[in-house]
Scaffold this motif. Sequence first.
Motif, PDB file in Angstrom:
ATOM      1  N   UNK A  59      -4.347   9.823  -2.013  1.00  0.00           N
ATOM      2  CA  UNK A  59      -4.475   8.666  -3.183  1.00  0.00           C
ATOM      3  C   UNK A  59      -3.738   7.593  -2.501  1.00  0.00           C
ATOM      4  N   UNK A  60      -4.266   6.272  -2.513  1.00  0.00           N
ATOM      5  CA  UNK A  60      -3.676   5.197  -2.204  1.00  0.00           C
ATOM      6  C   UNK A  60      -3.464   4.087  -3.559  1.00  0.00           C
ATOM      7  N   UNK A  61      -2.236   3.788  -3.475  1.00  0.00           N
ATOM      8  CA  UNK A  61      -1.972   2.569  -4.681  1.00  0.00           C
ATOM      9  C   UNK A  61      -2.114   1.328  -4.024  1.00  0.00           C
ATOM     10  N   UNK A  73      -5.675   1.750  -8.328  1.00  0.00           N
ATOM     11  CA  UNK A  73      -5.358   3.023  -7.777  1.00  0.00           C
ATOM     12  C   UNK A  73      -6.195   3.907  -7.498  1.00  0.00           C
ATOM     13  N   UNK A  74      -6.337   3.956  -5.968  1.00  0.00           N
ATOM     14  CA  UNK A  74      -7.616   4.647  -5.384  1.00  0.00           C
ATOM     15  C   UNK A  74      -7.012   6.139  -5.617  1.00  0.00           C
ATOM     16  N   UNK A  75      -7.192   6.975  -6.665  1.00  0.00           N
ATOM     17  CA  UNK A  75      -6.773   8.399  -6.618  1.00  0.00           C
ATOM     18  C   UNK A  75      -7.513   9.359  -7.640  1.00  0.00           C
ATOM     19  N   UNK A  76      -8.962   8.629  -8.114  1.00  0.00           N
ATOM     20  CA  UNK A  76      -9.670   9.707  -8.573  1.00  0.00           C
ATOM     21  C   UNK A  76     -10.208  10.580  -7.860  1.00  0.00           C
ATOM     22  N   UNK A  77     -10.458  11.949  -8.314  1.00  0.00           N
ATOM     23  CA  UNK A  77     -11.028  13.139  -7.381  1.00  0.00           C
ATOM     24  C   UNK A  77     -12.493  12.826  -7.385  1.00  0.00           C
ATOM     25  N   UNK A  78     -13.037  13.290  -6.096  1.00  0.00           N
ATOM     26  CA  UNK A  78     -14.187  13.213  -5.752  1.00  0.00           C
ATOM     27  C   UNK A  78     -15.192  14.512  -6.021  1.00  0.00           C
ATOM     28  N   UNK A  91       0.866  -1.090   0.035  1.00  0.00           N
ATOM     29  CA  UNK A  91       0.003   0.109   0.043  1.00  0.00           C
ATOM     30  C   UNK A  91       0.880   1.283  -0.134  1.00  0.00           C
ATOM     31  N   UNK A  92       0.754   1.922  -1.041  1.00  0.00           N
ATOM     32  CA  UNK A  92       1.509   3.353  -1.137  1.00  0.00           C
ATOM     33  C   UNK A  92       0.604   4.364  -0.878  1.00  0.00           C
ATOM     34  N   UNK A  93       0.870   5.185   0.033  1.00  0.00           N
ATOM     35  CA  UNK A  93      -0.165   6.539   0.370  1.00  0.00           C
ATOM     36  C   UNK A  93       0.511   7.657  -0.013  1.00  0.00           C
ATOM     37  N   UNK A 119     -10.216   8.539  -4.577  1.00  0.00           N
ATOM     38  CA  UNK A 119      -9.218   9.023  -3.662  1.00  0.00           C
ATOM     39  C   UNK A 119      -9.813   9.017  -2.195  1.00  0.00           C
ATOM     40  N   UNK A 120      -9.147   8.389  -1.033  1.00  0.00           N
ATOM     41  CA  UNK A 120      -9.770   8.906   0.212  1.00  0.00           C
ATOM     42  C   UNK A 120      -9.556  10.179   0.628  1.00  0.00           C
ATOM     43  N   UNK A 121     -10.391  10.866   1.072  1.00  0.00           N
ATOM     44  CA  UNK A 121     -10.413  12.461   1.229  1.00  0.00           C
ATOM     45  C   UNK A 121     -11.057  12.849   2.573  1.00  0.00           C
ATOM     46  N   UNK A 122     -10.487  14.162   3.111  1.00  0.00           N
ATOM     47  CA  UNK A 122     -11.062  14.614   4.150  1.00  0.00           C
ATOM     48  C   UNK A 122     -11.419  16.079   4.027  1.00  0.00           C
ATOM     49  N   UNK A 123     -12.453  16.719   4.265  1.00  0.00           N
ATOM     50  CA  UNK A 123     -12.684  18.055   4.288  1.00  0.00           C
ATOM     51  C   UNK A 123     -12.290  18.882   5.515  1.00  0.00           C
ATOM     52  N   UNK A 124     -11.228  19.701   5.406  1.00  0.00           N
ATOM     53  CA  UNK A 124     -10.726  20.445   6.496  1.00  0.00           C
ATOM     54  C   UNK A 124     -11.588  21.781   6.842  1.00  0.00           C
ATOM     55  N   UNK A 125     -12.050  21.625   8.234  1.00  0.00           N
ATOM     56  CA  UNK A 125     -12.695  22.619   9.066  1.00  0.00           C
ATOM     57  C   UNK A 125     -11.915  23.560   9.528  1.00  0.00           C
ATOM     58  N   UNK A 126     -12.723  24.634  10.000  1.00  0.00           N
ATOM     59  CA  UNK A 126     -12.022  25.853  10.601  1.00  0.00           C
ATOM     60  C   UNK A 126     -11.203  25.426  11.762  1.00  0.00           C
TER      61      UNK A 126
END
Length: 244
Positions: A147-149, A158-163, A66-68, A174-181
């Motif tokens: 992104x995770x390969x 390749x888990x890298x496609x934008x959402x 797994x490559x992060x 691609x695993x993603x998180x929304x950054x809050x205040x």
Amino acid sequence: MTTKTPVRPALVTATALGAGALLALGAPLAASAHVGVDSTSTAAGAYTVLSFGIPHGCGTSPTTKLTFTMPEGIDRVTPTVNAGWTIETVVEKLPEPKIDSHGASVVDRVAQVVYTATTPLPSDLRDVIELSLQLPADAEGETLAFPVLQDCVEGSTDWSEPVAEGEEEPEHPAPSIAVTAAEEGGHHGAAAPEHGDEHEASDAAASDDGTARAIGVTGIAVGVLGLGAAIAALVLGRRSRKAE
């Protein structure tokens, strides 16, 4: 006088309960179809532990590596030791030095973290990989993708496609998180968390994962009970028919 029990309602009940059982069994499996990520904090500038849920990604082929990949703005990453995996980091030079939140000069960054399985992870099992890091202080309102390969004995994913918000989810997001205040008090110049704080964050992430697993197991148990009730209803219906 013999009381007749209609067979059709029993069949309908069996069909409905059987379908419910299949849905209960399928729900936790569908939920784990993608590489997902949970975080102990999403506040800009905060220290957080990211927990990546790793499911099968190459059909029935076991996972070997797994490559992060870290997004820009994240310079330091502390991987969590995970039994069954070896760990290495890929470091790259920054275009120009910068000063971190501790006032130190930073000339390079951790661009990737690579987990290699000592024994390939079977496709019918999942694992959780945890990475500790500080979110960028200036990333409020942004979505950070990690992104995770996923390499397997045969093939890779390749888990890298934008959402994109409002659009249909891609096949390999691609695993993603929304950054809050930023949290009140600010983390821009905060010191690195004490060891106890890191452990608490890690325990919280493990607890969340345990809760998800418990929900999945509960769903399976309910489905099995429903299937059993359906079979019982069908058998009783047939017995009643023979007794007529």
